[in-house]
Design a protein around this motif. Structure first.
Motif, mmCIF file in Angstrom:
data_model
loop_
_atom_site.group_PDB
_atom_site.id
_atom_site.type_symbol
_atom_site.label_atom_id
_atom_site.label_comp_id
_atom_site.label_asym_id
_atom_site.label_seq_id
_atom_site.Cartn_x
_atom_site.Cartn_y
_atom_site.Cartn_z
ATOM 1 N N MET A 1 4.084 -4.881 -10.778
ATOM 2 C CA MET A 1 4.356 -5.778 -11.987
ATOM 3 C C MET A 1 4.017 -7.239 -11.689
ATOM 4 S SD MET A 1 7.852 -4.179 -12.935
ATOM 5 C CE MET A 1 8.315 -5.452 -14.358
ATOM 6 N N HIS A 2 3.507 -7.915 -12.495
ATOM 7 C CA HIS A 2 2.968 -9.379 -12.021
ATOM 8 C C HIS A 2 3.601 -10.323 -13.044
ATOM 9 C CE1 HIS A 2 -0.590 -7.645 -9.775
ATOM 10 N NE2 HIS A 2 -0.506 -6.655 -10.782
ATOM 11 N N THR A 3 4.946 -10.403 -13.203
ATOM 12 C CA THR A 3 5.608 -11.254 -13.813
ATOM 13 C C THR A 3 5.964 -12.299 -13.306
ATOM 14 O OG1 THR A 3 6.920 -9.136 -14.599
ATOM 15 C CG2 THR A 3 7.804 -11.265 -15.014
ATOM 16 N N PHE B 1 7.816 -10.447 -2.865
ATOM 17 C CA PHE B 1 6.251 -10.505 -2.686
ATOM 18 C C PHE B 1 5.850 -8.980 -3.443
ATOM 19 C CE2 PHE B 1 7.512 -8.216 0.956
ATOM 20 C CZ PHE B 1 6.870 -7.050 1.048
ATOM 21 N N PHE B 2 6.648 -8.403 -3.962
ATOM 22 C CA PHE B 2 6.364 -7.132 -4.573
ATOM 23 C C PHE B 2 7.342 -6.456 -5.616
ATOM 24 C CE2 PHE B 2 5.924 -2.638 -5.677
ATOM 25 C CZ PHE B 2 4.715 -2.211 -5.666
ATOM 26 N N VAL B 3 6.935 -6.269 -6.974
ATOM 27 C CA VAL B 3 7.886 -5.663 -7.742
ATOM 28 C C VAL B 3 7.065 -4.537 -8.289
ATOM 29 C CG1 VAL B 3 9.242 -6.029 -10.033
ATOM 30 C CG2 VAL B 3 9.091 -8.064 -8.155
ATOM 31 N N GLY B 4 7.376 -3.563 -8.126
ATOM 32 C CA GLY B 4 6.709 -2.468 -8.983
ATOM 33 C C GLY B 4 7.664 -1.348 -9.854
ATOM 34 N N TYR B 5 7.121 -0.660 -10.571
ATOM 35 C CA TYR B 5 7.882 0.413 -11.423
ATOM 36 C C TYR B 5 7.294 1.778 -11.011
ATOM 37 C CZ TYR B 5 4.370 -0.004 -14.873
ATOM 38 O OH TYR B 5 3.159 -0.074 -15.494
ATOM 39 N N ASN B 6 8.173 2.703 -11.211
ATOM 40 C CA ASN B 6 7.597 4.016 -11.326
ATOM 41 C C ASN B 6 8.295 4.894 -12.338
ATOM 42 O OD1 ASN B 6 7.426 6.848 -10.756
ATOM 43 N ND2 ASN B 6 7.535 6.409 -8.563
ATOM 44 N N LYS B 7 7.315 4.903 -13.482
ATOM 45 C CA LYS B 7 7.892 5.609 -14.735
ATOM 46 C C LYS B 7 8.435 6.928 -14.590
ATOM 47 C CE LYS B 7 5.038 3.130 -18.141
ATOM 48 N NZ LYS B 7 3.929 3.241 -19.130
ATOM 49 N N ALA B 8 7.861 7.756 -13.826
ATOM 50 C CA ALA B 8 8.473 9.119 -13.596
ATOM 51 C C ALA B 8 9.887 8.939 -13.180
ATOM 52 C CB ALA B 8 7.505 9.794 -12.841
ATOM 53 N N LYS B 9 10.120 8.220 -12.176
ATOM 54 C CA LYS B 9 11.433 8.265 -11.417
ATOM 55 C C LYS B 9 12.397 7.280 -12.286
ATOM 56 C CE LYS B 9 9.698 9.237 -7.080
ATOM 57 N NZ LYS B 9 9.556 8.858 -5.482
ATOM 58 N N GLY B 10 11.877 6.571 -13.059
ATOM 59 C CA GLY B 10 12.660 5.604 -14.070
ATOM 60 C C GLY B 10 13.358 4.119 -13.439
ATOM 61 N N HIS B 11 12.576 3.643 -12.365
ATOM 62 C CA HIS B 11 13.416 2.474 -11.890
ATOM 63 C C HIS B 11 11.949 1.659 -11.472
ATOM 64 C CE1 HIS B 11 12.401 5.121 -8.226
ATOM 65 N NE2 HIS B 11 12.051 4.104 -7.641
ATOM 66 N N VAL B 12 12.835 0.186 -11.164
ATOM 67 C CA VAL B 12 11.761 -0.849 -10.590
ATOM 68 C C VAL B 12 12.466 -1.034 -9.311
ATOM 69 C CG1 VAL B 12 11.322 -3.276 -10.919
ATOM 70 C CG2 VAL B 12 11.578 -1.647 -13.052
ATOM 71 N N VAL B 13 11.452 -1.137 -8.261
ATOM 72 C CA VAL B 13 11.660 -1.570 -6.958
ATOM 73 C C VAL B 13 11.203 -3.117 -6.508
ATOM 74 C CG1 VAL B 13 11.423 -1.163 -4.489
ATOM 75 C CG2 VAL B 13 11.902 0.738 -5.922
ATOM 76 N N SER B 14 11.959 -4.014 -6.248
ATOM 77 C CA SER B 14 11.554 -5.212 -5.670
ATOM 78 C C SER B 14 11.555 -5.342 -4.075
ATOM 79 C CB SER B 14 12.616 -6.354 -6.231
ATOM 80 O OG SER B 14 12.326 -6.594 -7.771
ATOM 81 N N ALA B 15 10.918 -5.890 -3.747
ATOM 82 C CA ALA B 15 10.875 -6.213 -2.130
ATOM 83 C C ALA B 15 10.470 -7.705 -1.705
ATOM 84 C CB ALA B 15 9.621 -5.328 -1.474
ATOM 85 N N GLY B 16 11.207 -8.141 -1.107
ATOM 86 C CA GLY B 16 11.117 -9.331 -0.283
ATOM 87 C C GLY B 16 11.211 -9.453 1.078
ATOM 88 N N SER B 17 10.346 -10.156 1.750
ATOM 89 C CA SER B 17 10.442 -10.304 3.176
ATOM 90 C C SER B 17 10.477 -11.891 3.887
ATOM 91 C CB SER B 17 9.163 -9.692 3.637
ATOM 92 O OG SER B 17 8.120 -10.480 3.540
ATOM 93 N N ARG B 18 11.067 -11.631 4.902
ATOM 94 C CA ARG B 18 11.240 -13.307 5.541
ATOM 95 C C ARG B 18 11.404 -12.937 6.887
ATOM 96 N NH1 ARG B 18 16.038 -11.787 3.978
ATOM 97 N NH2 ARG B 18 17.865 -12.102 5.063
ATOM 98 N N GLU C 1 0.835 -1.223 -0.123
ATOM 99 C CA GLU C 1 -0.117 0.080 0.082
ATOM 100 C C GLU C 1 0.861 1.021 0.116
ATOM 101 O OE1 GLU C 1 -2.584 -0.567 3.229
ATOM 102 O OE2 GLU C 1 -3.586 -1.988 2.415
ATOM 103 N N PHE C 2 1.949 1.228 0.553
ATOM 104 C CA PHE C 2 2.926 2.362 0.686
ATOM 105 C C PHE C 2 3.336 2.599 -0.716
ATOM 106 C CE2 PHE C 2 7.268 4.017 1.182
ATOM 107 C CZ PHE C 2 6.688 5.108 1.798
ATOM 108 N N LEU C 3 3.974 1.655 -1.209
ATOM 109 C CA LEU C 3 4.586 1.868 -2.557
ATOM 110 C C LEU C 3 3.747 2.406 -3.537
ATOM 111 C CD1 LEU C 3 7.145 -1.066 -2.405
ATOM 112 C CD2 LEU C 3 7.664 1.355 -2.477
ATOM 113 N N ARG C 4 2.300 1.784 -3.595
ATOM 114 C CA ARG C 4 1.324 2.332 -4.308
ATOM 115 C C ARG C 4 1.016 3.690 -4.282
ATOM 116 N NH1 ARG C 4 -2.010 -3.199 -3.401
ATOM 117 N NH2 ARG C 4 -0.909 -4.533 -4.525
ATOM 118 N N SER C 5 0.873 4.153 -3.014
ATOM 119 C CA SER C 5 0.667 5.395 -2.457
ATOM 120 C C SER C 5 1.808 6.179 -3.336
ATOM 121 C CB SER C 5 0.577 5.493 -1.260
ATOM 122 O OG SER C 5 1.682 5.714 -0.415
ATOM 123 N N ARG C 6 2.776 5.968 -3.349
ATOM 124 C CA ARG C 6 4.214 6.724 -3.909
ATOM 125 C C ARG C 6 4.325 6.635 -5.229
ATOM 126 N NH1 ARG C 6 3.424 7.984 0.757
ATOM 127 N NH2 ARG C 6 5.169 8.661 2.276
#
Length: 191
Positions: free
Chosen positions: A42-44, A105-122, A32-37
């Motif tokens: 991405m659902h690859t 559990f999350f891979v998302g991109y931000n076109k405006a900033k030009g990058h992809v962020v991946s998040a993993g937790s354990r 939710e935080f990343l979507r709000s930002r």
């Protein structure tokens, strides 16, 4: 006239003795935080596993239809093939989950900033610690990729710092900690 949107987040309360519920609440809070930002998910990983599953199911459905129309002796060779393909695609999906997706559990991109962020937790069994690993990379095909710190950032913290005694999720504290981790991740190299 439509109803005004309520911008307040719903209160999240979990069982504090369940590490699974605590981890799930943190994972959902991060999404939710990343979507709000401005990050679009991405659902690859899901797509790859779904395609593998559909391939196996399609072969089994064709086998079922073929076996329905013709006697077993005439269709058994195709049954062997379809079962083998189903087993192979299921095994490939399992290997993909463990070897490629891992704890992401999350891979998302931000076109405006030009990058992809991946998040993993354990979490580790018997520990009250949430381990979040964030990585980034430029969007593929971008002409002017930004320069990032290529090292992943790990946020390791006790669940008690993000949950009240009654199990309520302290999203403001969690979001502040995640935001500082993302800022550290996206900081340009100092070289």
């Amino acid at each position: 006239m439509g109803k005004p949107k309520n911008n307040t987040q719903a209160k999240v309360v979990v069982n504090t003795s369940s590490v699974y519920e605590l981890k799930t609440a943190c994972d959902t809070g991060l999404k939710e935080f990343l979507r709000s930002r401005g990050y679009e998910e991405m659902h690859t990983h899901t797509d790859v596993k779904l395609i593998l599953g559909y391939i196996g199911v399609v072969f089994c459905a064709i086998d079922f239809a073929y076996s329905w129309k013709y006697p077993f002796e005439q269709t058994k060779w195709f049954s062997y093939i379809s079962v083998a393909i189903y087993a192979l695609t299921s095994a490939l999906a399992l290997v993909y989950s463990y070897a490629v997706q891992r704890d992401t559990f999350f891979v998302g991109y931000n076109k405006a900033k030009g990058h992809v962020v991946s998040a993993g937790s354990r979490t580790k069994s018997g520990e009250d610690t949430y381990r979040l690993t964030l990585t980034t990379r430029p969007i593929r095909g971008r002409q002017d990729p930004p320069v990032f710190n290529s090292k992943p950032v790990e946020l390791k913290q006790s669940f008690a710092s993000w949950f009240h005694e009654d199990g309520e999720f302290a999203s403001a504290k969690f979001n502040a900690d995640v935001e500082s981790a993302i800022d550290a991740l996206l900081a340009k190299k100092s070289e």
